[in-house]
Scaffold this active site. Structure first.
Site, PDB file in Angstrom:
ATOM      1  N   GLU A  46       0.818  -1.203   0.000  1.00 40.41           N
ATOM      2  CA  GLU A  46       0.000   0.000   0.000  1.00 40.41           C
ATOM      3  C   GLU A  46       0.859   1.264   0.000  1.00 40.41           C
ATOM      4  OE1 GLU A  46      -3.050   0.379  -0.625  1.00 40.41           O
ATOM      5  OE2 GLU A  46      -3.560  -1.737  -0.663  1.00 40.41           O
ATOM      6  N   CYS A 209     -16.106  -0.230 -21.490  1.00 35.07           N
ATOM      7  CA  CYS A 209     -17.433  -0.521 -20.931  1.00 35.07           C
ATOM      8  C   CYS A 209     -17.948  -1.887 -21.360  1.00 35.07           C
ATOM      9  CB  CYS A 209     -18.420   0.566 -21.331  1.00 35.07           C
ATOM     10  SG  CYS A 209     -17.989   2.209 -20.701  1.00 35.07           S
ATOM     11  N   CYS A 212     -17.211  -4.320 -18.656  1.00 32.96           N
ATOM     12  CA  CYS A 212     -17.609  -3.950 -17.296  1.00 32.96           C
ATOM     13  C   CYS A 212     -18.808  -4.773 -16.837  1.00 32.96           C
ATOM     14  CB  CYS A 212     -17.955  -2.469 -17.241  1.00 32.96           C
ATOM     15  SG  CYS A 212     -18.465  -1.930 -15.586  1.00 32.96           S
ATOM     16  N   CYS A 218     -24.656   1.323 -14.898  1.00 35.89           N
ATOM     17  CA  CYS A 218     -23.756   2.469 -14.670  1.00 35.89           C
ATOM     18  C   CYS A 218     -24.472   3.782 -14.969  1.00 35.89           C
ATOM     19  CB  CYS A 218     -22.504   2.332 -15.536  1.00 35.89           C
ATOM     20  SG  CYS A 218     -21.403   3.761 -15.464  1.00 35.89           S
TER      21      CYS A 218
END
Length: 301
Positions: A46, A209, A212, A218
């Site tokens: 991280e 997209c 997706c 969306c």
């Protein structure tokens, strides 16, 4: 379209299953996601992944964990060694912060990365995002994990805008909490899945997209993908900046075990005022330690 929540916003429960299912099929096999990484491996990743792509982090991460498999191993070294091992990842103050966190983990928690969010947040160099990410990814807890990728996914899927604001807002945090699944393990999976979706599919440019899992729900896509109407997005310039000069100065110091004379640093950048400003900044940030006789080194304490 303004940044208010779109009328197309789907119920959170309709997003969880397809996104988590997509992640189970398409998640990258990254070392910090493997069980053997442990909480320390998650924490190291991280720190390294902030503003840095995965392909640059991977080799440094592997070397870091091989050298310092536990926080106490890093804490026993001089902070300058953390800066040296950081290499060319950029934003080297992250190395000092990770070293400071390792020292605090060793002193306060017996060398084990704490599992409680409040204890993580109390470690030096750890903010809300990192504390939530470690608690979620390492310990399977329920926290809203908001990095750039997640914020972009939520902006598009739930709010109907192309890009989130430049800085995280209270409204974004409220939305992220509202979208969290109730169960801890499912919330942790959701956090990882939305991050991966933003990294691989719902990218800043050239979003795909067709791949997706929630395209049909969306809000941004249903609204016709309206263009960004907010403040201009910040660019990432580097060439000719103080950041570039700092990087070159640090590279000389990383490559030398012995203290480096001023002349060796002067050779890396022609413009003396900018070079001096960059060096002064490195000293002020604790990344470089000035010695007598015009010598410099990475910090020992």
């Amino acid at each position: 379209m303004t940044a208010t929540t779109s009328t197309h916003t789907p119920p959170a429960s309709l997003l969880h299953t397809p996104v988590i299912g997509w992640f189970e099929q398409h998640a990258r096999d990254l070392p910090w996601r493997r069980p053997e990484a442990g909480a320390w491996g998650v924490m190291v990743s991280e720190f390294m992944l902030q503003q840095t792509p995965v392909n640059r982090v991977l080799p440094v991460y592997e070397q870091w964990l091989a050298r310092w498999p536990r926080p106490a191993d890093l804490a026993a070294e001089a902070p300058g060694e953390a800066v040296r091992a950081w290499g060319r990842l950029g934003y080297p103050r992250r190395a000092l912060r990770l070293h400071g966190a390792a020292q605090a983990i060793t002193e306060r928690h017996g060398g084990d990365v704490p599992s409680e969010h409040a204890q993580l947040l109390a470690l030096p160099g750890i903010g809300e995002y990192t504390a939530a990410a470690v608690a979620s990814f390492a310990y399977g807890q329920r926290h809203a994990v908001l990095d750039t990728n997640v914020r972009r996914v939520f902006a598009r899927a739930a709010t109907g805008i192309q890009y989130p604001p430049n800085a995280t807002t209270a409204a974004e945090r409220k939305l992220a909490r509202a979208l969290l699944p109730e169960e801890d393990d499912r919330a942790a999976a959701w956090a990882a899945a939305t991050m991966e979706l933003g990294a691989l599919v719902c990218t800043a440019k050239n979003e795909d997209c067709s791949r997706c899992p929630i395209a049909s729900r969306c809000a941004w896509l249903l609204a016709g993908k309206p263009a960004h109407q907010g403040p201009a997005r910040r660019g990432q310039t580097y060439a000719g900046t103080d950041r570039q000069v700092r990087g070159r100065l640090l590279a000389v110091l990383r490559d030398s075990v012995a203290p480096v004379p001023q002349a060796a640093l002067d050779a890396v950048w022609d413009e003396p005022v900018q070079r001096a400003r960059a060096l002064d900044g490195l000293v002020a940030d604790g990344l470089v330690e000035p010695l007598s006789n015009g010598l410099y080194r990475l910090p020992l304490t």
